[in-house]
Scaffold this motif. Structure first.
Motif, short mmCIF file in Angstrom:
data_model
loop_
_atom_site.label_atom_id
_atom_site.label_comp_id
_atom_site.label_asym_id
_atom_site.label_seq_id
_atom_site.Cartn_x
_atom_site.Cartn_y
_atom_site.Cartn_z
N ARG A 151 -2.54 -6.32 -14.51
CA ARG A 151 -1.46 -5.74 -15.33
C ARG A 151 -0.25 -6.64 -15.14
N VAL A 152 -0.21 -7.71 -15.91
CA VAL A 152 0.80 -8.73 -15.66
C VAL A 152 1.51 -9.12 -16.96
N ASN A 153 2.74 -9.50 -16.84
CA ASN A 153 3.51 -10.03 -17.98
C ASN A 153 4.79 -10.66 -17.46
N LEU A 154 5.55 -11.28 -18.35
CA LEU A 154 6.84 -11.81 -17.92
C LEU A 154 7.78 -10.62 -17.97
N GLY A 155 8.15 -10.12 -16.77
CA GLY A 155 8.64 -8.76 -16.56
C GLY A 155 9.85 -8.37 -17.27
N LEU A 156 9.98 -7.16 -17.54
CA LEU A 156 11.13 -6.33 -17.63
C LEU A 156 11.51 -6.01 -16.17
N PHE A 157 12.32 -6.87 -15.55
CA PHE A 157 12.69 -6.63 -14.15
C PHE A 157 13.44 -5.32 -14.00
N GLN A 158 13.06 -4.51 -13.03
CA GLN A 158 13.76 -3.25 -12.75
C GLN A 158 14.76 -3.51 -11.64
N HIS A 159 15.86 -2.74 -11.63
CA HIS A 159 16.88 -2.96 -10.61
C HIS A 159 16.63 -2.12 -9.37
N ASP A 160 15.92 -1.01 -9.56
CA ASP A 160 15.81 -0.06 -8.44
C ASP A 160 14.45 -0.06 -7.76
N VAL A 161 13.43 -0.60 -8.39
CA VAL A 161 12.09 -0.56 -7.79
C VAL A 161 11.40 -1.91 -7.94
N ASN A 162 10.45 -2.17 -7.05
CA ASN A 162 9.70 -3.42 -7.15
C ASN A 162 8.54 -3.26 -8.16
N VAL A 163 7.77 -4.33 -8.32
CA VAL A 163 6.72 -4.32 -9.33
C VAL A 163 5.64 -3.29 -9.02
N VAL A 164 5.47 -2.97 -7.74
CA VAL A 164 4.45 -1.97 -7.36
C VAL A 164 4.85 -0.60 -7.91
N TRP A 165 6.11 -0.20 -7.67
CA TRP A 165 6.55 1.13 -8.13
C TRP A 165 6.69 1.17 -9.64
N ASP A 166 6.89 0.02 -10.26
CA ASP A 166 7.05 -0.02 -11.72
C ASP A 166 5.70 0.02 -12.43
N HIS A 214 -9.00 -2.90 -7.05
CA HIS A 214 -8.02 -3.96 -6.86
C HIS A 214 -7.07 -3.93 -8.04
N VAL A 215 -5.79 -3.96 -7.75
CA VAL A 215 -4.78 -3.89 -8.81
C VAL A 215 -3.83 -5.07 -8.63
N ASN A 216 -3.72 -5.88 -9.67
CA ASN A 216 -2.85 -7.05 -9.64
C ASN A 216 -1.67 -6.76 -10.57
N VAL A 217 -0.47 -6.63 -9.99
CA VAL A 217 0.72 -6.37 -10.82
C VAL A 217 1.70 -7.53 -10.63
N ASN A 218 2.28 -7.98 -11.73
CA ASN A 218 3.05 -9.22 -11.67
C ASN A 218 4.07 -9.26 -12.82
N TRP A 219 5.34 -9.48 -12.47
CA TRP A 219 6.38 -9.63 -13.50
C TRP A 219 6.61 -11.10 -13.83
N LEU A 220 5.87 -11.99 -13.17
CA LEU A 220 6.14 -13.42 -13.36
C LEU A 220 4.96 -14.14 -14.00
N LYS A 224 0.93 -11.88 -21.19
CA LYS A 224 0.69 -10.46 -20.91
C LYS A 224 -0.81 -10.23 -20.85
N VAL A 225 -1.27 -9.65 -19.76
CA VAL A 225 -2.69 -9.31 -19.63
C VAL A 225 -2.78 -7.85 -19.20
N ARG A 226 -3.65 -7.11 -19.85
CA ARG A 226 -3.91 -5.72 -19.49
C ARG A 226 -5.42 -5.52 -19.52
N THR A 227 -6.08 -6.12 -18.55
CA THR A 227 -7.55 -6.09 -18.57
C THR A 227 -8.09 -5.47 -17.29
N THR A 228 -9.03 -4.58 -17.46
CA THR A 228 -9.64 -3.91 -16.31
C THR A 228 -11.16 -4.04 -16.39
N LEU A 229 -11.77 -4.41 -15.27
CA LEU A 229 -13.23 -4.44 -15.18
C LEU A 229 -13.64 -3.23 -14.35
#
Ligand code: NAD
Length: 333
Positions: A151-166, A214-220, A224-229
């Motif tokens: 679940r990755v893309n060039l993020g909408l960076f959040q100010h209050d939480v990291n990519v895990v919580w987002d 396994h969950v891969n989350v990335n704002w960088l 954009k990929v939203r693929t699950t096996l």
């Protein structure tokens, strides 16, 4: 008619309002945002919706039965608590709260006052997740081996939480819904590059019966990929949420092993059969979810994505946070 008040009209709030406006059994009474420019965007709605800048006014309004909390994560607890204490049902954005203790407190208040909590785990209402759950329940996939999501893309960076919580609440709520067993342990690694919050993270979750996620989350990520096996004993599937039509492809592929006559004589047989793309419901998930929320209120029923479901996700997020701090330390749940 259920009177709804919406707090937070930033990025996600307009989606909540648009879908609530379309519900036959609900009425959007008021929208509140403390940012005047956000509120100005709601001026054209023209459905007799009151526009407010102070949440206290919305929370005490007599014609509001339920409050949607669509503000940043750090505000969820205080706003949801105040709404429950005013006797309102609450629809709270994901992640439910910042801590499990906060979630437990909200659940207790709601139970005492006989009020509903629904946590916005939108993906559970998508045709794709509904179909995957059906394939699991009907035994088509067989027992689950793994869930592997990107679940990755060039993020909408959040100010209050990291990519895990987002981003991870989506996968964690999906896992909770599909596997229906409490996880046993979790490992998370990640790194901060720009604003002091992790922007790349990898989470591994161990479930009973050798199921692993396994969950891969990335704002960088440049794309954009939203693929699950999802791999099962009988079938495997690929869910590409960015596909317009064939979001899910089920593969009749697998491996079987049996011992031959000698101890070292392992017989491996591969199965490679058909692939098919099951038809999935294309209705907007948020519409179905909000209609379900209103239904639960009018019928006095409990939503399956209630506060307790939200708490299970927050517990996994807290474990991920602990593991991240320990550079991948195993956290037992
Ligand atoms: N379910 C989903 O798929 C999904 C998607 C995006 C965001 N979200 C969630 O929605 C929530 C909001 O995210 P966003 O991206 O819209 O954030 P955002 O920052 O774009 O908007 C939040 C809005 O809340 C307002 N606000 C903050 N505190 C307030 C208060 N006390 N009273 C009134 N208004 C207040 C802000 O002024 C802002 O306009 C987050 O919890 C996020 O995780 C969920």
């Amino acid at each position: 008619m259920v009177g709804i008040g919406v707090i937070g009209y930033g990025y996600w709030g307009p989606n909540i309002v648009r879908n609530c406006l379309a519900l036959p059994d609900a009425r959007v009474v008021a929208i509140c945002d403390k940012n005047p420019s956000a509120l100005r965007r709601a001026e054209g709605l023209n459905h007799g919706v009151r526009l407010l800048s102070d949440a206290r006014e919305l929370l005490s309004a007599k014609d509001i039965d339920a409050v949607a909390v669509v503000s940043p994560v750090w505000t969820h607890f205080d706003l949801a608590k105040a709404a429950l204490e005013q006797g309102k049902h609450v629809f709270v954005e994901k992640p439910f709260t910042r801590t499990a203790a906060e979630a437990e407190q909200l659940i207790e208040i709601a139970e005492k006052r006989n009020l509903k909590i629904m946590v916005d785990h939108t993906f559970l209402f998508t045709g794709a997740v509904q179909k995957i759950r059906q394939l699991i329940d009907e035994g088509v996939l067989g027992s689950l081996y793994y869930y592997d999501s990107m679940r990755v893309n060039l993020g909408l960076f959040q100010h209050d939480v990291n990519v895990v919580w987002d981003l991870a609440p989506h996968d964690l709520s999906i896992l909770d819904y599909l596997i229906q067993k409490n996880p046993e342990a979790l490992i998370a690694t990640g790194e901060k590059h720009l604003n002091g919050l992790e922007d790349v993270a990898f989470i591994t979750i161990y479930f009973p019966d050798n199921a692993i996620a396994h969950v891969n989350v990335n704002w960088l990520s440049p794309v954009k990929v939203r693929t699950t096996l999802i791999g099962g004993e009988k079938k495997m599937l690929v869910w590409n949420d960015l596909e317009a039509d064939e979001k899910i492809k089920v593969y009749d592929k697998g491996v079987q092993m049996s011992n031959g006559q000698g101890v070292y004589d392992l017989l491996v047989s591969y199965r490679s059969g058909d692939m098919w793309a099951p038809k999935i419901n294309q209705c907007e998930a948020l519409r179905t979810e909000l209609a379900g929320f209103v239904d639960c209120i009018t019928k006095g029923e409990a939503p399956f994505n209630d506060g307790v479901a939200g708490l299970r996700v927050v517990r996994m997020l807290e474990a991920a946070e602990t593991s991240l701090k320990g550079k991948g330390k195993v956290v037992h749940l």
